[in-house]
Write an enzyme that holds these catalytic residues in place. Structure first.
Site, PDB file in Angstrom:
ATOM      1  N   ASP A  10      43.176  48.235  49.168  1.00  0.00           N
ATOM      2  CA  ASP A  10      42.709  46.837  49.197  1.00  0.00           C
ATOM      3  C   ASP A  10      42.817  46.371  50.651  1.00  0.00           C
ATOM      4  O   ASP A  10      43.430  47.044  51.482  1.00  0.00           O
ATOM      5  CB  ASP A  10      43.608  45.983  48.288  1.00  0.00           C
ATOM      6  N   SER A  11      42.258  45.187  50.918  1.00  0.00           N
ATOM      7  CA  SER A  11      42.414  44.608  52.251  1.00  0.00           C
ATOM      8  C   SER A  11      43.869  44.234  52.519  1.00  0.00           C
ATOM      9  O   SER A  11      44.280  44.114  53.664  1.00  0.00           O
ATOM     10  CB  SER A  11      41.550  43.354  52.353  1.00  0.00           C
ATOM     11  N   CYS A  73      39.790  46.391  45.016  1.00  0.00           N
ATOM     12  CA  CYS A  73      39.340  45.221  45.757  1.00  0.00           C
ATOM     13  C   CYS A  73      37.885  44.978  45.376  1.00  0.00           C
ATOM     14  O   CYS A  73      37.059  45.887  45.518  1.00  0.00           O
ATOM     15  CB  CYS A  73      39.462  45.523  47.248  1.00  0.00           C
ATOM     16  N   GLU A 152      48.684  36.411  50.862  1.00  0.00           N
ATOM     17  CA  GLU A 152      49.149  37.459  51.783  1.00  0.00           C
ATOM     18  C   GLU A 152      50.536  37.154  52.339  1.00  0.00           C
ATOM     19  O   GLU A 152      51.314  38.050  52.624  1.00  0.00           O
ATOM     20  CB  GLU A 152      48.163  37.616  52.959  1.00  0.00           C
ATOM     21  N   CYS A 184      38.623  38.708  42.255  1.00  0.00           N
ATOM     22  CA  CYS A 184      39.306  39.134  43.487  1.00  0.00           C
ATOM     23  C   CYS A 184      40.701  39.572  43.065  1.00  0.00           C
ATOM     24  O   CYS A 184      41.367  38.866  42.300  1.00  0.00           O
ATOM     25  CB  CYS A 184      39.386  37.975  44.470  1.00  0.00           C
ATOM     26  N   HIS A 186      43.435  39.635  44.534  1.00  0.00           N
ATOM     27  CA  HIS A 186      44.570  38.787  44.942  1.00  0.00           C
ATOM     28  C   HIS A 186      44.890  37.738  43.863  1.00  0.00           C
ATOM     29  O   HIS A 186      46.018  37.242  43.788  1.00  0.00           O
ATOM     30  CB  HIS A 186      44.256  38.046  46.246  1.00  0.00           C
TER      31      HIS A 186
END
Ligand code: DGL
Length: 273
Positions: A10-11, A73, A152, A184, A186
């Protein structure tokens, strides 16, 4: 008996929501998780740029021996899944697409909101799931500016996070959406707040368990299951400061996972630790 790890990327920390489900379902597998935190957020970048990162991350995970790659992701999947499958034709991939299909089936009034990044909405994948699965259903795309950045740094339930979320979902609720899709990876971290803000009558669709089930299916049908008795090892790589992973790993019950640092160097990834 197979000793190769499953590669997941993932990012940033978002894919930990997928890692947690895979770990629950496949506790004996070694899992190698790559967080490209030098480049997070992916969602505001061009699909072409994200595709380049994804190809190199896949090569890196292959060098660590990965037998299957989970693109954990939505943005990375929208940008690169097609090209990854072309470029690595012998490799198994599990990718993500916004869960419009179950949402369209569950919605009682036919109004569905999809929460995802700008890049995910630009990709052909989103247009294609809407076309295939949402006939007769109103699908409302909605981005949530700055939410990935808050998650994050571990700001899951703060006044700012609530405010960001509340502003994003209000137009969807005003339009009558009775089902919200988490597009998403996240976003599963903020489900309790989202549910509270949206109200108990609004259904929230989290695709993470389905992604873990698909991983299990592919591993099993390709005879790649690790038949160990002890539990598998979890290794995380980050291309930036490990602090964010250190903060978030306990939230997925993986506080003891090993964290290794990597760096991007002229378009390729090198291990530092
Ligand atoms: N977790 C990501 C996704 O599923 C990407 C968020 C970002 O980096 O913008 O889309």
């Amino acid at each position: 008996m197979n000793h190769q790890p499953i590669g997941i990327f993932d990012s940033g920390v978002g894919g930990l929501s997928i890692l947690r489900e895979i770990r629950n379902l496949l506790p004996h597998e070694d899992l190698h998780y790559f967080a490209d935190q030098a480049h997070v957020p992916y969602g505001a970048r061009s699909l072409e740029e994200v595709r380049g990162y994804c190809e190199e991350i896949t090569s890196f995970l292959l060098r660590q021996g990965a037998k299957l790659i989970v693109v954990a992701c939505n943005t990375a999947s929208a940008a690169s899944l097609y090209s990854l499958r072309n470029r690595f034709p012998d490799l198994l991939f599990v990718g993500m697409e916004p869960a419009v299909k179950p949402a369209a089936e569950l919605s009682l009034n036919g109004v569905v909101g999809v929460l995802a990044t700008p890049a995910t909405f630009q990709g052909e994948l989103f247009a294609s799931v809407v076309e295939r699965f949402a006939e007769g259903v109103t699908v409302l795309p909605q981005t949530i500016p700055n939410l990935v950045e808050r998650i994050e740094v571990g700001e899951i339930d703060t006044p700012e996070t609530r405010d960001i979320l509340s502003r994003a979902i209000q137009p969807l609720l005003d339009s009558g959406a009775d089902t919200l899709v988490l597009g998403c990876t996240h976003y599963p971290f903020i489900i309790p707040i989202l549910q509270e803000l949206a109200g108990e009558n609004v259904k929230v669709i989290n695709p993470s368990p389905a992604i873990a089930r698909q991983t299990l299916r592919l591993i099993t049908s390709n005879n790649l299951l690790a038949s160990k008795n002890e539990s598998g090892e979890v290794v995380c790589y980050t291309s930036a400061d490990p602090q964010s992973l250190t903060t978030m790993l306990p939230l997925v019950d993986l506080a003891s996972a090993k964290i290794l640092r990597v760096k991007w160097h002229g378009g390729s990834i090198e291990l530092i630790d």
